[in-house]
Scaffold this active site. Structure first.
Site, mmCIF file in Angstrom:
data_model
loop_
_atom_site.group_PDB
_atom_site.id
_atom_site.type_symbol
_atom_site.label_atom_id
_atom_site.label_comp_id
_atom_site.label_asym_id
_atom_site.label_seq_id
_atom_site.Cartn_x
_atom_site.Cartn_y
_atom_site.Cartn_z
ATOM 1 N N GLU A 175 -9.542 -13.807 -3.708
ATOM 2 C CA GLU A 175 -10.202 -13.126 -2.593
ATOM 3 C C GLU A 175 -10.733 -14.137 -1.582
ATOM 4 O O GLU A 175 -10.830 -15.333 -1.880
ATOM 5 C CB GLU A 175 -11.308 -12.199 -3.102
ATOM 6 C CG GLU A 175 -12.461 -12.919 -3.749
ATOM 7 C CD GLU A 175 -13.456 -11.964 -4.399
ATOM 8 O OE1 GLU A 175 -13.408 -10.755 -4.153
ATOM 9 O OE2 GLU A 175 -14.287 -12.470 -5.170
ATOM 10 N N SER A 223 1.081 -9.790 -0.340
ATOM 11 C CA SER A 223 0.729 -8.365 -0.303
ATOM 12 C C SER A 223 1.148 -7.651 0.969
ATOM 13 O O SER A 223 1.365 -6.435 0.947
ATOM 14 C CB SER A 223 -0.773 -8.206 -0.518
ATOM 15 O OG SER A 223 -1.490 -9.056 0.352
ATOM 16 N N ASP A 283 -17.280 -11.089 -3.722
ATOM 17 C CA ASP A 283 -17.961 -10.114 -4.587
ATOM 18 C C ASP A 283 -17.192 -9.885 -5.890
ATOM 19 O O ASP A 283 -17.774 -9.664 -6.940
ATOM 20 C CB ASP A 283 -18.133 -8.773 -3.864
ATOM 21 C CG ASP A 283 -16.794 -8.189 -3.460
ATOM 22 O OD1 ASP A 283 -16.160 -8.738 -2.547
ATOM 23 O OD2 ASP A 283 -16.360 -7.193 -4.090
ATOM 24 N N GLY A 300 -16.137 -13.485 1.083
ATOM 25 C CA GLY A 300 -16.424 -12.193 0.451
ATOM 26 C C GLY A 300 -16.054 -12.240 -1.012
ATOM 27 O O GLY A 300 -15.144 -11.537 -1.449
ATOM 28 N N LYS A 315 0.807 -1.220 0.000
ATOM 29 C CA LYS A 315 0.000 0.000 0.000
ATOM 30 C C LYS A 315 0.843 1.275 0.000
ATOM 31 O O LYS A 315 0.381 2.327 -0.436
ATOM 32 C CB LYS A 315 -0.949 0.026 1.200
ATOM 33 C CG LYS A 315 -2.054 -1.007 1.151
ATOM 34 C CD LYS A 315 -3.257 -0.482 0.426
ATOM 35 C CE LYS A 315 -4.530 -1.294 0.595
ATOM 36 N NZ LYS A 315 -4.455 -2.663 1.030
ATOM 37 N N SER A 358 -8.954 -0.045 6.579
ATOM 38 C CA SER A 358 -8.930 -1.028 7.656
ATOM 39 C C SER A 358 -7.501 -1.237 8.131
ATOM 40 O O SER A 358 -7.240 -2.087 8.958
ATOM 41 C CB SER A 358 -9.519 -2.354 7.171
ATOM 42 O OG SER A 358 -8.778 -2.820 6.073
HETATM 43 C C1 PLP Z 1 -5.233 -3.690 0.836
HETATM 44 C C2 PLP Z 1 -4.676 -5.040 0.880
HETATM 45 C C3 PLP Z 1 -5.063 -6.029 -0.034
HETATM 46 C C4 PLP Z 1 -6.140 -5.783 -1.074
HETATM 47 O O1 PLP Z 1 -5.752 -4.774 -1.971
HETATM 48 P P1 PLP Z 1 -6.812 -4.073 -2.922
HETATM 49 O O2 PLP Z 1 -6.026 -3.083 -3.677
HETATM 50 O O3 PLP Z 1 -7.872 -3.450 -2.054
HETATM 51 O O4 PLP Z 1 -7.407 -5.149 -3.757
HETATM 52 C C5 PLP Z 1 -4.442 -7.256 0.018
HETATM 53 N N1 PLP Z 1 -3.502 -7.530 0.947
HETATM 54 C C6 PLP Z 1 -3.109 -6.628 1.849
HETATM 55 C C7 PLP Z 1 -2.060 -7.004 2.829
HETATM 56 C C8 PLP Z 1 -3.675 -5.344 1.847
HETATM 57 O O5 PLP Z 1 -3.270 -4.454 2.743
#
Ligand code: PLP
Length: 322
Positions: free
Chosen positions: A207, A307, A213, A211, A56, A81
């Site tokens: 996902e 991520s 969606d 959830g 992020k 979140s």
């Molecule tokens: C935000 C986040 C996601 C999902 O990312 P999106 O861009 O909302 O699809 C996945 N893994 C982690 C660790 C995140 O912080």
């Protein structure tokens, strides 16, 4: 709503320039055990080692770098979140921009503490009864803040796409790439890089099953809204994809898969025991899906995007020892 002007791979490249020397070029790790389990050559892009512990930072810093002097002076507001909050808070501090973050009252303590630690002002809300977007918009209106959403923004998703850009630069083309999916910022940015750098690569969004969606939206062709899903993957508890993210995902992604909470815990255990990495549940979505595909990946070159790695140590121990 009319189709918005979509960002392109050129925007990912511009983001990569802004992030150079600021974001970490995260490692690509491998595991012989995992290669044997899948009969494949697997490359794991470790955004759990990114600044503030998740990808992020990339999108947040890219978006804030493009603020005008007036926007910088007034400040930024974000709702999140957790990881987007930290990404905005850290980026704002690095760029000298005041930040206000709207966070759910039950966000992981480590994420709240880290956000405050970066100097941001935190406003909390109830994620099951209140509308965080409305709160964010109200604060923006009252104080002249610029609202940067967690995923549905061209500069945010272009920034997120720089992680996959680095992966392809390091390991070359892949046959398949797995990417976590919440609101789709990471997946849509990854799609721009994938279609530019490895056009033949199968790209899968993953996902939480509770959830799905994104899967419903992908298969029906229009954005499906759901209630906040109950899952341990707190980074992917989104209720719907965005206008920008869905348009790109619909065009460029091959399929959307799901993983159960139990499968995420198995992946967390694998990363911890075999690769000595702490990965948060949402960060485990890619591996959880790849492990289910097994035979389909035999003989392939496979990319796995981790991520993020932000999780309270107590929570981590609770999940992996259950
Ligand atoms: C935000 C986040 C996601 C999902 O990312 P999106 O861009 O909302 O699809 C996945 N893994 C982690 C660790 C995140 O912080």
């Amino acid at each position: 709503m009319t189709t918005p002007d979509l960002p392109t791979y050129a925007d990912v490249e511009a983001a990569a320039k802004r992030l150079e020397g600021v974001a970490h070029r995260t490692p690509v790790n491998t595991s012989r055990t995992l290669n044997d389990m899948l009969g494949a050559e697997v490359f794991i892009k470790c955004e759990n080692f990114q600044r503030m512990g998740a990808f992020k930072f990339r999108g947040a810093y890219n978006a804030l770098s493009k603020f005008s002097p007036e926007q910088r002076r007034a400040g930024v507001v974000a709702f999140s979140s957790g990881n987007h909050a930290q990404g905005i808070a850290l980026s704002a501090r690095l760029l000298g921009i005041p930040a206000t973050i709207v966070m759910p009252h039950d966000a992981p303590a480590a994420k709240v503490a880290a956000t405050k630690g970066y100097g941001a002002n935190v406003v909390s809300y109830d994620r099951y009864t209140e509308d965080r977007e409305a709160i964010g918009r109200r604060l923006a209106g009252e104080h002249g803040f610029t609202l940067i959403p967690p995923y549905d923004h061209p500069d945010v998703l272009a920034g997120q796409g720089t992680a996959a850009r680095e992966l392809f630069a390091e390991v070359g083309a892949l046959d398949a790439l797995f990417c976590p999916l919440g609101g789709g910022g990471l997946l849509s940015g990854t799609a721009l890089s994938t279609r530019a750098l490895a056009p033949q690569c199968k790209l899968y969004g993953v996902e939480p099953e509770a959830g799905n969606d994104g899967q419903q939206s992908f298969r029906s062709g229009s954005i499906v809204h759901i209630d906040t899903p109950k899952t341990i993957a707190d980074g992917a508890q989104t209720q719907h994809l965005g206008q920008y993210t869905f348009a790109i995902i619909k065009r460029d992604v091959d399929d959307i898969l799901t993983a159960t909470d139990a499968q995420l815990v198995e992946a967390m255990k694998f990363y911890a025991s075999r690769m000595k990495m702490i990965v948060e549940p949402t960060g485990c979505l890619s591996l959880a899906a790849a492990l289910q595909m097994k035979d389909a990946l035999r003989g392939k070159r496979v990319g796995i995007l981790i991520s993020g790695g932000n999780i309270d140590l107590e929570r981590f121990c609770e999940l992996v020892s259950a």
